[in-house]
Design an enzyme around this catalytic site. Sequence first.
Site, PDB file in Angstrom:
ATOM      1  N   TRP A 188       0.944  -1.318  -0.123  1.00 28.77           N
ATOM      2  CA  TRP A 188      -0.058  -0.013   0.076  1.00 28.77           C
ATOM      3  C   TRP A 188       0.983   1.260  -0.090  1.00 28.77           C
ATOM      4  O   TRP A 188       1.838   1.380   0.657  1.00 28.77           O
ATOM      5  CB  TRP A 188      -0.830  -0.014   1.157  1.00 28.77           C
ATOM      6  CG  TRP A 188      -1.603   1.345   1.188  1.00 28.77           C
ATOM      7  CD1 TRP A 188      -2.637   1.780   0.422  1.00 28.77           C
ATOM      8  CD2 TRP A 188      -1.406   2.490   1.967  1.00 28.77           C
ATOM      9  NE1 TRP A 188      -2.955   3.149   0.902  1.00 28.77           N
ATOM     10  CE2 TRP A 188      -2.215   3.612   1.687  1.00 28.77           C
ATOM     11  CE3 TRP A 188      -0.307   2.741   3.065  1.00 28.77           C
ATOM     12  CZ2 TRP A 188      -2.013   5.091   2.118  1.00 28.77           C
ATOM     13  CZ3 TRP A 188      -0.450   4.201   3.774  1.00 28.77           C
ATOM     14  CH2 TRP A 188      -1.221   5.041   3.289  1.00 28.77           C
ATOM     15  N   GLU A 229      -2.978  -2.852  -2.344  1.00 27.61           N
ATOM     16  CA  GLU A 229      -4.195  -2.212  -1.754  1.00 27.61           C
ATOM     17  C   GLU A 229      -4.301  -0.972  -2.290  1.00 27.61           C
ATOM     18  O   GLU A 229      -3.601  -0.135  -2.154  1.00 27.61           O
ATOM     19  CB  GLU A 229      -3.825  -2.388  -0.396  1.00 27.61           C
ATOM     20  CG  GLU A 229      -4.647  -1.526   0.576  1.00 27.61           C
ATOM     21  CD  GLU A 229      -4.479  -1.607   1.911  1.00 27.61           C
ATOM     22  OE1 GLU A 229      -3.114  -2.031   2.371  1.00 27.61           O
ATOM     23  OE2 GLU A 229      -5.255  -1.220   3.014  1.00 27.61           O
ATOM     24  N   LYS A 231      -7.090   2.562  -2.807  1.00 32.46           N
ATOM     25  CA  LYS A 231      -7.570   3.751  -1.742  1.00 32.46           C
ATOM     26  C   LYS A 231      -8.174   4.557  -2.761  1.00 32.46           C
ATOM     27  O   LYS A 231      -7.720   5.083  -3.588  1.00 32.46           O
ATOM     28  CB  LYS A 231      -6.595   3.986  -0.910  1.00 32.46           C
ATOM     29  CG  LYS A 231      -7.109   4.689   0.388  1.00 32.46           C
ATOM     30  CD  LYS A 231      -6.066   5.170   1.327  1.00 32.46           C
ATOM     31  CE  LYS A 231      -6.693   6.012   2.751  1.00 32.46           C
ATOM     32  NZ  LYS A 231      -5.803   5.830   3.996  1.00 32.46           N
ATOM     33  N   ASP A 262      -9.509  -3.267   1.358  1.00 32.83           N
ATOM     34  CA  ASP A 262      -9.738  -2.424   2.667  1.00 32.83           C
ATOM     35  C   ASP A 262     -11.198  -1.944   2.445  1.00 32.83           C
ATOM     36  O   ASP A 262     -11.190  -1.003   2.007  1.00 32.83           O
ATOM     37  CB  ASP A 262      -8.591  -1.520   2.973  1.00 32.83           C
ATOM     38  CG  ASP A 262      -8.444  -0.905   4.138  1.00 32.83           C
ATOM     39  OD1 ASP A 262      -9.834  -0.513   4.754  1.00 32.83           O
ATOM     40  OD2 ASP A 262      -7.543  -0.686   4.998  1.00 32.83           O
ATOM     41  N   HIS A 265     -11.601   1.716   2.391  1.00 31.88           N
ATOM     42  CA  HIS A 265     -10.702   2.466   1.370  1.00 31.88           C
ATOM     43  C   HIS A 265     -11.753   2.889   0.035  1.00 31.88           C
ATOM     44  O   HIS A 265     -11.266   2.870  -1.211  1.00 31.88           O
ATOM     45  CB  HIS A 265      -9.714   1.690   0.581  1.00 31.88           C
ATOM     46  CG  HIS A 265      -8.553   1.683   1.844  1.00 31.88           C
ATOM     47  ND1 HIS A 265      -7.179   1.260   1.258  1.00 31.88           N
ATOM     48  CD2 HIS A 265      -8.163   2.400   2.926  1.00 31.88           C
ATOM     49  CE1 HIS A 265      -6.518   1.525   2.289  1.00 31.88           C
ATOM     50  NE2 HIS A 265      -7.242   2.359   3.501  1.00 31.88           N
ATOM     51  N   HIS A 289      -8.482  -6.274   4.200  1.00 33.87           N
ATOM     52  CA  HIS A 289      -8.336  -5.459   5.442  1.00 33.87           C
ATOM     53  C   HIS A 289      -9.537  -5.230   5.882  1.00 33.87           C
ATOM     54  O   HIS A 289     -10.134  -4.446   5.425  1.00 33.87           O
ATOM     55  CB  HIS A 289      -7.246  -4.113   4.921  1.00 33.87           C
ATOM     56  CG  HIS A 289      -5.865  -4.615   5.014  1.00 33.87           C
ATOM     57  ND1 HIS A 289      -5.030  -3.435   4.766  1.00 33.87           N
ATOM     58  CD2 HIS A 289      -5.271  -5.695   5.227  1.00 33.87           C
ATOM     59  CE1 HIS A 289      -3.848  -3.854   4.888  1.00 33.87           C
ATOM     60  NE2 HIS A 289      -3.905  -5.242   4.868  1.00 33.87           N
ATOM     61  N   ASP A 297     -11.403   7.006   6.551  1.00 29.70           N
ATOM     62  CA  ASP A 297     -10.731   5.890   6.838  1.00 29.70           C
ATOM     63  C   ASP A 297     -10.303   5.745   8.103  1.00 29.70           C
ATOM     64  O   ASP A 297      -8.844   5.736   8.415  1.00 29.70           O
ATOM     65  CB  ASP A 297      -9.694   5.729   5.737  1.00 29.70           C
ATOM     66  CG  ASP A 297      -8.770   4.395   5.775  1.00 29.70           C
ATOM     67  OD1 ASP A 297      -9.264   3.301   6.217  1.00 29.70           O
ATOM     68  OD2 ASP A 297      -7.554   4.567   5.436  1.00 29.70           O
ATOM     69  N   ASP A 299      -9.977   3.677  10.601  1.00 30.30           N
ATOM     70  CA  ASP A 299      -9.340   2.502  11.209  1.00 30.30           C
ATOM     71  C   ASP A 299     -10.101   2.247  12.781  1.00 30.30           C
ATOM     72  O   ASP A 299      -9.029   2.006  13.636  1.00 30.30           O
ATOM     73  CB  ASP A 299      -8.074   2.420  11.008  1.00 30.30           C
ATOM     74  CG  ASP A 299      -7.595   2.365   9.533  1.00 30.30           C
ATOM     75  OD1 ASP A 299      -7.780   1.162   8.943  1.00 30.30           O
ATOM     76  OD2 ASP A 299      -7.098   3.276   8.992  1.00 30.30           O
ATOM     77  N   ASP A 329      -7.175  -4.317   9.728  1.00 26.35           N
ATOM     78  CA  ASP A 329      -6.549  -3.146   9.684  1.00 26.35           C
ATOM     79  C   ASP A 329      -7.253  -1.993  10.611  1.00 26.35           C
ATOM     80  O   ASP A 329      -8.141  -1.349  10.124  1.00 26.35           O
ATOM     81  CB  ASP A 329      -6.599  -2.743   8.219  1.00 26.35           C
ATOM     82  CG  ASP A 329      -5.406  -1.542   8.321  1.00 26.35           C
ATOM     83  OD1 ASP A 329      -4.925  -0.892   9.178  1.00 26.35           O
ATOM     84  OD2 ASP A 329      -5.271  -0.893   7.038  1.00 26.35           O
TER      85      ASP A 329
HETATM   86  C1  LIG Z   1      -0.672   0.496   8.299  1.00 25.61           C
HETATM   87  C2  LIG Z   1      -1.419  -0.127   7.220  1.00 25.61           C
HETATM   88  O1  LIG Z   1      -0.720  -0.695   6.280  1.00 25.61           O
HETATM   89  C3  LIG Z   1      -2.379   0.872   6.248  1.00 25.61           C
HETATM   90  O2  LIG Z   1      -3.319   1.074   7.340  1.00 25.61           O
HETATM   91  C4  LIG Z   1      -2.721   0.469   5.071  1.00 25.61           C
HETATM   92  O3  LIG Z   1      -3.022  -0.897   4.903  1.00 25.61           O
HETATM   93  C5  LIG Z   1      -4.090   1.500   4.786  1.00 25.61           C
HETATM   94  O4  LIG Z   1      -5.004   0.815   4.914  1.00 25.61           O
HETATM   95  C6  LIG Z   1      -3.911   2.958   4.557  1.00 25.61           C
HETATM   96  O5  LIG Z   1      -5.226   3.629   4.582  1.00 25.61           O
HETATM   97 MN   LIG Z   2      -5.464  -1.279   4.797  1.00 28.29          MN
END
Ligand SMILES: C[C@H](O)[C@H](O)[C@@H](O)C(=O)CO
Ligand SMILES: [Mn+2]
Length: 421
Positions: A188, A229, A231, A262, A265, A289, A297, A299, A329
């Site tokens: 990513w 990955e 986004k 993810d 994303h 993810h 995003d 998390d 993630d």
């Molecule tokens: C830390 C991760 O690699 C990161 O979160 C990535 O996977 C991501 O989702 C970035 O937005």
């Molecule tokens: Mn991710």
Amino acid sequence: MKIKRIETAYELAKEQYAELGVDTDAVLEKMKEVVISLHCWQTDDVGGFETPDASLSGGGIQATGNYPGKANSIEQMRQDLGKVMELLPGKQRLNLHATYGEFFGKKVDRDEISVENFQGWIDWAKEQKTGLDFNGTYFSHPKADSGFTLSSKNEGIRQFWVEHMKRCREIGAEMGKQLGTPCVHNTWIPDGMKDVPIDRNGYRALLKKSLDEGYEKEVSKDYLKDAMESKLFGIGAESMTVGSHDFYLGYAIKNNKLICLDNGHFHPTEQVGDKISACLQFVDEALLHITRPVRWDSDHVVTLNEEVQLIASEIARNNFFNRVNIGLDFFDASINRIGAYVTGTRAAQKAFLIALLEPTKKLLEWEENEHYFERLALLEELKAKPFGAVWDYFCLLNDVPAGENYIQEVQQYEKTVLSKR
Ligand SMILES: C[C@H](O)[C@H](O)[C@@H](O)C(=O)CO
Ligand SMILES: [Mn+2]
């Protein structure tokens, strides 16, 4: 929770599911195929251990909060991961970022890392009898400050990151070889622009070139599986992300790579659960993810919500367990990090359990006969079925605390370990 009560509740639940044609014992056996790759970065807010004071910077991602007890060393991280695994039923792997190597007090730049920096983790994984996955780290570095890494127009910077990628693949392949289970190597990159760019095509052509160079060396899929990955946007890169979904899906299809999805994303009305069967028509495997985006995003810790349920249900309905690699993630620094980890992982596992407890055959039959009311009604009724009793029994079988009992274990760990850091 009393063992007898868990067993009795399970027997009653078993009868209820049996009436729907679902064999709960078989479901519990199937749960062995739900292997979750634990993202190491929830233990330390995505800091890594390149330097003693390393912390997350740039990349358009952010860990917010300052709850005490963060892991400050690899030893502490391993101790925390051990606790997390002690509180989780089922099987797990560990997912490392390139910044989590053992650097022996030396400055080892990203284009210099090698297997020796991760041999300690490989040995740890052997002891734990677990597999390892790996990620290049294209943020928290001065050579990422311009906002471009693999798609940089500065050839020196671009080459630096291509070398990082090559080294990550070598490390991942060695992990897979030594551990006897392929390492999923994910890429990513944060590359993108805050404001409207003129040369979207130029950056994407450079990213393609970098991937071609980074992936040049053929590695057996028995050791290494490469994923990318995408986004939609990141903080500070709101107008264009070079590695968009269209870009990576195209690249993955053409080059037989894995697509990483993810669920933080995409546009909020898009569902990753809907994308799995679409992507798997054209790529062999995907990486997930699983996260919880709140307005962006962000998390947040995964919870048992509809989005995660659809992801799990799509995998279970199609028996995609050997084609979808399940990763997590999230990184919440505002609450007990071990608790965050366990709650989030258990939420994902619960979604898979619920998915497997579905009488899919019956639902499908109704769907194919256009009995849509019946399909809707049963899906609604299933929400009220006693999956919690099956979950508790699953925990009991795996010798981990059932139900909310893990809360006090996390509290105890905070008292005896985390609060002393
Ligand atoms: C830390 C991760 O690699 C990161 O979160 C990535 O996977 C991501 O989702 C970035 O937005
Ligand atoms: Mn991710």
